[in-house]
Scaffold this active site. Structure first.
Site, PDB file in Angstrom:
ATOM      1  N   HIS A  91      34.969  48.503  55.084  1.00  0.00           N
ATOM      2  CA  HIS A  91      36.237  48.376  55.816  1.00  0.00           C
ATOM      3  C   HIS A  91      36.949  47.078  55.458  1.00  0.00           C
ATOM      4  O   HIS A  91      36.370  46.143  54.881  1.00  0.00           O
ATOM      5  CB  HIS A  91      36.005  48.454  57.330  1.00  0.00           C
ATOM      6  CG  HIS A  91      35.191  47.337  57.904  1.00  0.00           C
ATOM      7  ND1 HIS A  91      35.703  46.098  58.199  1.00  0.00           N
ATOM      8  CD2 HIS A  91      33.873  47.277  58.256  1.00  0.00           C
ATOM      9  CE1 HIS A  91      34.764  45.325  58.717  1.00  0.00           C
ATOM     10  NE2 HIS A  91      33.632  46.017  58.749  1.00  0.00           N
TER      11      HIS A  91
ATOM     12  N   CYS B 112      28.047  45.510  57.364  1.00  0.00           N
ATOM     13  CA  CYS B 112      29.121  46.266  56.730  1.00  0.00           C
ATOM     14  C   CYS B 112      29.534  45.627  55.400  1.00  0.00           C
ATOM     15  O   CYS B 112      29.199  44.473  55.122  1.00  0.00           O
ATOM     16  CB  CYS B 112      30.337  46.337  57.646  1.00  0.00           C
ATOM     17  SG  CYS B 112      30.079  47.360  59.115  1.00  0.00           S
TER      18      CYS B 112
END
Length: 379
Positions: free
Chosen positions: A308, A326
């Site tokens: 992201h 992430c």
């Protein structure tokens, strides 16, 4: 079990007498009709399986008419053979219903035989619904598993698995694997070939799941495997690379999970893109943040890993691994990757201090092919 209608009426009409022939051989009774009719199931049968064809066959005669009716009076569709010697239902029956049949056959001697009777189908203790993914007309990545999920645990997994069929345009073979008692997945040994069309048929209506449960309905799907795109993450390099048909098409600077913390590192393994959201709210009270909204979020593990945008971490992107697992990208790169991604794309992670256990959906590609086949219920 079958019996002929002739047997039912023979006692009413069978006559024997002396013959003028010296051997004493009895004469055949010419009053009996020549047609010999067999019904399956026979009159009075109970617990008939709803997918078992109802059949009428005639020897030495022809079927003149057959009508099989539900309790509501609806006709059950059937097909008659060209020579009129057989009739078979052309649709499944309903659960827990009494069906009645009528009709007539005529023998080669011109004498009629009446068809009449009834039977009752099995009544399940429960009916279990199943769902199938990918859905019709969907295009997915080359690591996409086929998933059948059940609303209740399945006891007889082998019987259910035998009702599942996968065919594809590349003739690639695969295997089913039960991840839980309520979920079975299918994948080939290696990634699907690009642009393969796949058909899944889960003929589950009427299937005995065990424990009194039966399948509620069939589910099917026709979908397509898209282009071959693989994401490769190598933690120490701080780079996220995208390969299309084996050739590198993108190389993005990134910041992955903290290298020294096994709870926060981006773990090793082959994962699968599970979902895409143009914005996503991240919450992890354990680490002191809630409702942190980021753009262009692509989930690749239910353990909590995403690719992201995180411009707030721009100072570390490409140089240090500082996230909580992430893959952080700059906004423009995150948008470019997001636009290229398909659900079902593989994400291959290496260089981490942690290898994630094969327990977080979708973990299909974290198992070896032998391990995967070992999870099939059919041995």
């Amino acid at each position: 079990m079958k019996r002929t209608l002739v047997a039912l009426v023979a006692g009413l009409t069978l006559l024997t007498g002396c013959s003028s022939v010296e051997t004493g051989t009895p004469k055949a009774d010419s009053s009996l009709p020549s047609a010999k009719v067999t019904l399956s199931p026979v009159d009075g049968t109970k617990d008939v399986q709803v997918t078992t064809p109802v059949q009428v066959t005639v020897v030495d005669g022809k079927i003149e008419s057959v009508a099989l009716k539900s309790p509501e009076g609806a006709d059950v569709k059937g097909t008659l053979t060209e020579d009129k010697s057989g009739w078979t239902t052309a649709e499944p029956l309903g659960y827990g219903k009494t069906y009645s049949y009528t009709g007539k056959a005529v023998g080669s001697d011109g004498k009629p035989v009446e068809l009449k009777g009834s039977f009752t189908t099995v009544a399940p203790g429960s009916q279990t619904r199943a769902t199938l993914w990918p859905s019709d007309n969907q295009t997915v990545g080359v690591a996409a598993p086929i998933m059948v999920k059940f609303e209740a645990p399945v006891q007889d997994k082998a019987t259910v698995e035998k009702a599942l069929k996968v065919t594809n345009s590349a003739n690639v073979q695969g295997s089913w694997a039960w991840l839980t008692a309520q979920e079975v997945h299918y994948r080939p040994e290696k990634y699907w070939p690009a642009n393969t069309t796949v058909k899944v048929e889960a003929k589950l209506y009427g299937v005995n799941y065990g424990g009194g449960a039966f399948g509620k309905a069939d589910v099917t799907s026709d979908f397509t495997i898209g282009r071959n795109q693989v994401v490769k993450i190598d933690n120490p390099t701080h780079r996220l690379k995208v390969f299309r048909d084996g050739a590198q098409v993108a190389d993005y600077p990134a910041s992955f999970g903290k290298d020294a913390d096994p709870e926060l590192t981006t773990p090793n393994g082959t994962f699968v893109v599970m979902a895409k959201n143009d914005t996503f709210s991240f919450d992890n009270p354990r680490y002191g943040y809630t409702n942190v909204v980021k753009k262009w979020a692509v989930r690749f593990s239910n353990h909590g890993e995403f690719i992201h945008e995180n411009n707030d971490n721009a100072a570390n992107i490409g140089t240090n691994n500082t996230s909580h697992g992430c893959a952080n990208l700059l906004e423009a790169d995150a948008k470019a990757y997001y636009d290229s991604a398909l659900v079902g794309d593989p994400v291959e992670v290496t260089g981490s201090i942690t290898t994630l256990p094969a327990q977080f959906d979708w973990y299909d590609w974290q198992l070896s092919w032998e391990q995967w086949k070992g999870k099939s219920a059919i041995k």
